[in-house]
Scaffold this motif. Structure first.
Motif, PDB file in Angstrom:
ATOM      1  N   PRO A  24       0.816  -1.207   0.000  1.00  0.00           N
ATOM      2  CA  PRO A  24       0.000   0.000   0.000  1.00  0.00           C
ATOM      3  C   PRO A  24       0.847   1.254   0.000  1.00  0.00           C
ATOM      4  CG  PRO A  24      -0.007  -1.042   2.166  1.00  0.00           C
ATOM      5  CD  PRO A  24       0.645  -1.999   1.228  1.00  0.00           C
ATOM      6  N   ALA A  25       0.290   2.325  -0.537  1.00  0.00           N
ATOM      7  CA  ALA A  25       1.031   3.573  -0.658  1.00  0.00           C
ATOM      8  C   ALA A  25       1.420   4.137   0.696  1.00  0.00           C
ATOM      9  CB  ALA A  25       0.187   4.606  -1.423  1.00  0.00           C
ATOM     10  N   ALA A  26       0.675   3.820   1.740  1.00  0.00           N
ATOM     11  CA  ALA A  26       0.988   4.356   3.059  1.00  0.00           C
ATOM     12  C   ALA A  26       2.386   3.963   3.497  1.00  0.00           C
ATOM     13  CB  ALA A  26      -0.034   3.870   4.082  1.00  0.00           C
ATOM     14  N   SER A  27       2.817   2.780   3.146  1.00  0.00           N
ATOM     15  CA  SER A  27       4.155   2.350   3.526  1.00  0.00           C
ATOM     16  C   SER A  27       5.195   3.277   2.938  1.00  0.00           C
ATOM     17  CB  SER A  27       4.406   0.919   3.036  1.00  0.00           C
ATOM     18  OG  SER A  27       3.491   0.029   3.633  1.00  0.00           O
ATOM     19  N   GLY A  28       5.001   3.717   1.698  1.00  0.00           N
ATOM     20  CA  GLY A  28       5.942   4.611   1.061  1.00  0.00           C
ATOM     21  C   GLY A  28       5.999   5.951   1.771  1.00  0.00           C
ATOM     22  N   ALA A  29       4.830   6.455   2.198  1.00  0.00           N
ATOM     23  CA  ALA A  29       4.794   7.739   2.878  1.00  0.00           C
ATOM     24  C   ALA A  29       5.540   7.665   4.198  1.00  0.00           C
ATOM     25  CB  ALA A  29       3.343   8.157   3.110  1.00  0.00           C
ATOM     26  N   GLN A  30       5.367   6.570   4.918  1.00  0.00           N
ATOM     27  CA  GLN A  30       6.056   6.419   6.186  1.00  0.00           C
ATOM     28  C   GLN A  30       7.566   6.346   5.977  1.00  0.00           C
ATOM     29  OE1 GLN A  30       4.228   2.913   7.724  1.00  0.00           O
ATOM     30  NE2 GLN A  30       2.279   3.911   8.117  1.00  0.00           N
ATOM     31  N   ALA A  31       7.987   5.617   4.951  1.00  0.00           N
ATOM     32  CA  ALA A  31       9.418   5.484   4.703  1.00  0.00           C
ATOM     33  C   ALA A  31      10.027   6.809   4.291  1.00  0.00           C
ATOM     34  CB  ALA A  31       9.667   4.440   3.625  1.00  0.00           C
ATOM     35  N   ALA A  32       9.275   7.605   3.516  1.00  0.00           N
ATOM     36  CA  ALA A  32       9.806   8.877   3.063  1.00  0.00           C
ATOM     37  C   ALA A  32      10.102   9.811   4.221  1.00  0.00           C
ATOM     38  CB  ALA A  32       8.819   9.537   2.095  1.00  0.00           C
ATOM     39  N   ALA A  33       9.388   9.616   5.327  1.00  0.00           N
ATOM     40  CA  ALA A  33       9.579  10.463   6.485  1.00  0.00           C
ATOM     41  C   ALA A  33      10.688   9.960   7.401  1.00  0.00           C
ATOM     42  CB  ALA A  33       8.273  10.554   7.275  1.00  0.00           C
ATOM     43  N   ALA A  34      11.301   8.829   7.054  1.00  0.00           N
ATOM     44  CA  ALA A  34      12.340   8.255   7.912  1.00  0.00           C
ATOM     45  C   ALA A  34      13.540   9.177   7.986  1.00  0.00           C
ATOM     46  CB  ALA A  34      12.764   6.882   7.364  1.00  0.00           C
ATOM     47  N   PRO A  35      14.208   9.241   9.140  1.00  0.00           N
ATOM     48  CA  PRO A  35      15.375  10.120   9.278  1.00  0.00           C
ATOM     49  C   PRO A  35      16.524   9.636   8.415  1.00  0.00           C
ATOM     50  CG  PRO A  35      15.182   8.651  11.176  1.00  0.00           C
ATOM     51  CD  PRO A  35      13.941   8.466  10.355  1.00  0.00           C
ATOM     52  N   SER A  36      17.346  10.565   7.963  1.00  0.00           N
ATOM     53  CA  SER A  36      18.491  10.204   7.126  1.00  0.00           C
ATOM     54  C   SER A  36      19.788  10.176   7.922  1.00  0.00           C
ATOM     55  CB  SER A  36      18.624  11.191   5.962  1.00  0.00           C
ATOM     56  OG  SER A  36      18.865  12.494   6.448  1.00  0.00           O
ATOM     57  N   SER A  37      19.719  10.386   9.224  1.00  0.00           N
ATOM     58  CA  SER A  37      20.889  10.287  10.114  1.00  0.00           C
ATOM     59  C   SER A  37      22.045  11.165   9.657  1.00  0.00           C
ATOM     60  CB  SER A  37      21.346   8.819  10.223  1.00  0.00           C
ATOM     61  OG  SER A  37      20.325   8.019  10.753  1.00  0.00           O
ATOM     62  N   GLY A  38      21.739  12.306   9.038  1.00  0.00           N
ATOM     63  CA  GLY A  38      22.778  13.270   8.735  1.00  0.00           C
ATOM     64  C   GLY A  38      23.362  13.212   7.347  1.00  0.00           C
ATOM     65  N   TRP A  39      22.974  12.231   6.536  1.00  0.00           N
ATOM     66  CA  TRP A  39      23.491  12.251   5.174  1.00  0.00           C
ATOM     67  C   TRP A  39      22.531  13.037   4.268  1.00  0.00           C
ATOM     68  CZ3 TRP A  39      21.007   7.643   6.715  1.00  0.00           C
ATOM     69  CH2 TRP A  39      20.120   7.041   5.812  1.00  0.00           C
ATOM     70  N   ASN A  40      22.912  13.185   3.002  1.00  0.00           N
ATOM     71  CA  ASN A  40      22.190  14.059   2.068  1.00  0.00           C
ATOM     72  C   ASN A  40      22.163  15.501   2.560  1.00  0.00           C
ATOM     73  OD1 ASN A  40      21.638  12.324  -0.060  1.00  0.00           O
ATOM     74  ND2 ASN A  40      19.763  11.559   0.868  1.00  0.00           N
ATOM     75  N   ASP A  41      23.263  15.923   3.153  1.00  0.00           N
ATOM     76  CA  ASP A  41      23.437  17.305   3.595  1.00  0.00           C
ATOM     77  C   ASP A  41      24.212  18.036   2.502  1.00  0.00           C
ATOM     78  OD1 ASP A  41      24.060  19.710   4.740  1.00  0.00           O
ATOM     79  OD2 ASP A  41      25.268  18.880   6.371  1.00  0.00           O
ATOM     80  N   PHE A  42      23.510  18.840   1.716  1.00  0.00           N
ATOM     81  CA  PHE A  42      24.151  19.494   0.579  1.00  0.00           C
ATOM     82  C   PHE A  42      24.990  20.705   0.987  1.00  0.00           C
ATOM     83  CE2 PHE A  42      21.467  16.677  -1.766  1.00  0.00           C
ATOM     84  CZ  PHE A  42      22.132  16.486  -2.971  1.00  0.00           C
ATOM     85  N   THR A  43      25.091  20.960   2.303  1.00  0.00           N
ATOM     86  CA  THR A  43      26.048  21.964   2.778  1.00  0.00           C
ATOM     87  C   THR A  43      27.361  21.318   3.206  1.00  0.00           C
ATOM     88  OG1 THR A  43      25.328  21.879   5.104  1.00  0.00           O
ATOM     89  CG2 THR A  43      24.120  23.364   3.618  1.00  0.00           C
ATOM     90  N   CYS A  44      27.426  19.990   3.157  1.00  0.00           N
ATOM     91  CA  CYS A  44      28.634  19.273   3.587  1.00  0.00           C
ATOM     92  C   CYS A  44      29.783  19.564   2.619  1.00  0.00           C
ATOM     93  CB  CYS A  44      28.357  17.774   3.627  1.00  0.00           C
ATOM     94  SG  CYS A  44      29.726  16.772   4.262  1.00  0.00           S
ATOM     95  N   LYS A  45      30.940  19.868   3.171  1.00  0.00           N
ATOM     96  CA  LYS A  45      32.140  20.104   2.377  1.00  0.00           C
ATOM     97  C   LYS A  45      33.161  19.012   2.695  1.00  0.00           C
ATOM     98  CE  LYS A  45      30.493  23.826   0.541  1.00  0.00           C
ATOM     99  NZ  LYS A  45      30.034  23.814  -0.870  1.00  0.00           N
ATOM    100  N   PRO A  46      33.649  18.323   1.682  1.00  0.00           N
ATOM    101  CA  PRO A  46      34.615  17.238   1.918  1.00  0.00           C
ATOM    102  C   PRO A  46      35.867  17.739   2.619  1.00  0.00           C
ATOM    103  CG  PRO A  46      33.734  17.146  -0.312  1.00  0.00           C
ATOM    104  CD  PRO A  46      33.272  18.444   0.265  1.00  0.00           C
ATOM    105  N   SER A  47      36.409  16.892   3.479  1.00  0.00           N
ATOM    106  CA  SER A  47      37.616  17.237   4.237  1.00  0.00           C
ATOM    107  C   SER A  47      38.859  16.841   3.451  1.00  0.00           C
ATOM    108  CB  SER A  47      37.604  16.495   5.578  1.00  0.00           C
ATOM    109  OG  SER A  47      37.695  15.089   5.360  1.00  0.00           O
ATOM    110  N   ALA A  48      40.013  17.287   3.948  1.00  0.00           N
ATOM    111  CA  ALA A  48      41.278  16.892   3.325  1.00  0.00           C
ATOM    112  C   ALA A  48      41.478  15.389   3.442  1.00  0.00           C
ATOM    113  CB  ALA A  48      42.429  17.643   3.982  1.00  0.00           C
ATOM    114  N   ALA A  49      41.005  14.797   4.544  1.00  0.00           N
ATOM    115  CA  ALA A  49      41.161  13.350   4.743  1.00  0.00           C
ATOM    116  C   ALA A  49      40.260  12.559   3.806  1.00  0.00           C
ATOM    117  CB  ALA A  49      40.857  12.988   6.196  1.00  0.00           C
TER     118      ALA A  49
END
Length: 287
Positions: A24-49
């Motif tokens: 059912p579509a409801a499952s998709g809606a619930q998953a879309a709201a799941a936390p991403s634990s900090g990834w997909n942060d488009f302000t992230c700048k790669p480090s030298a390491a």
């Protein structure tokens, strides 16, 4: 007669696919709201390491969140800028993606990587993909100019040379119309059958392209990409790894190796940063 395990495992894979497509579509809606634990942060700048962002590419019937609830935080906590995308969506099918034509999915990956590079300022990215997500980027590398934008591709149980689903695809010719239905309803599944027109084109002239490092991590208990050695690549700058050579008691199959296996995750980290690689063993589950 075939042993029951050889019959039940692929049947379970097909049943999982059937349940997924009719969920059912409801499952998709619930998953879309799941936390991403900090990834997909488009302000992230790669480090030298870790100067290259890591783009995670989910597998067939996966999505940008659930496929990476284990690996994305694992890499994020080690200082990487981590991103993931949804691709291969079919109309009317929520939550479960990676079902559209693989060539079109590669075009979506191309556009997403351009977005990541623009946001982070990085000239190149590294890609980590599970199942179809480890194979599909090779089309982008080979035909869409991706070799100039990617440093390394790490495939976790990738469908590089297709799958027989433990021989069940050999039954398709005996069911009139089955192959046509598979192609029209779920093109990505048809594209991944061993010997498909798509895979013939992808692998013609060699598995790799110059300038990219390739790592394949496979498990001998894979019940989806069969035989499991079909995941391996041949060519320069290729490292093929069998999970059980790292830890003989690791029983992960196709889903577990990408979703929760920290031994596989440790080897992914080694592939992303080979200069700082540490030997992967059964104890790596604690690292």
């Amino acid at each position: 007669m075939l042993p029951w395990k050889r019959v039940i495992r692929p049947l379970a894979a097909f049943l999982l696919a059937a349940v997924a497509v009719t969920a059912p579509a409801a499952s998709g809606a619930q998953a879309a709201a799941a936390p991403s634990s900090g990834w997909n942060d488009f302000t992230c700048k790669p480090s030298a390491a870790h100067p290259r962002p890591v783009v995670l590419v989910h597998g067939t019937l996966g999505n940008s969140v659930d496929n990476w609830l284990g690996l994305a935080p694992y890499l994020k906590n080690r200082g990487y800028c981590v991103f993931s995308l949804d691709y291969g969506r079919l109309p009317g099918v929520p939550f479960f993606h990676g079902l559209g034509p693989v060539e079109k999915s590669a075009e979506q990956l191309d556009a997403y990587i351009d977005r990541v590079r623009a946001a982070t300022g990085a000239a190149k990215v590294d890609i980590v993909g599970h199942s179809q997500g480890g194979m599909m980027p090779r089309y982008y590398l080979k035909f869409l100019g991706g070799a100039a934008e990617v440093n390394a591709l790490v495939g976790i149980a990738p469908s590089n040379h297709g799958t027989t689903l433990s021989g069940l695809t050999a039954l398709l010719p005996y069911f009139p119309g089955a192959e046509d239905l598979l192609s029209s309803a779920t093109p990505a599944l048809a594209d991944q059958i061993a010997g498909s027109a798509f895979l013939t084109k992808l692998n013609a002239g060699g598995d790799t392209v110059p300038g990219v490092r390739y790592t394949v991590i496979a498990t001998k208990y894979d019940q989806v990409v069969t035989p499991y050695r079909s995941a391996f690549l041949t060519g320069p700058n290729v490292r093929n790894v069998l999970l059980q050579d790292l830890c003989a008691v690791d029983l992960s199959e196709h889903l577990a190796i990408g979703l929760l296996d920290r031994i596989a995750f440790h080897e992914v980290a080694n592939a992303l940063d080979p200069d700082r690689a540490k030997r992967t063993t059964c104890a790596s589950v604690f690292s």
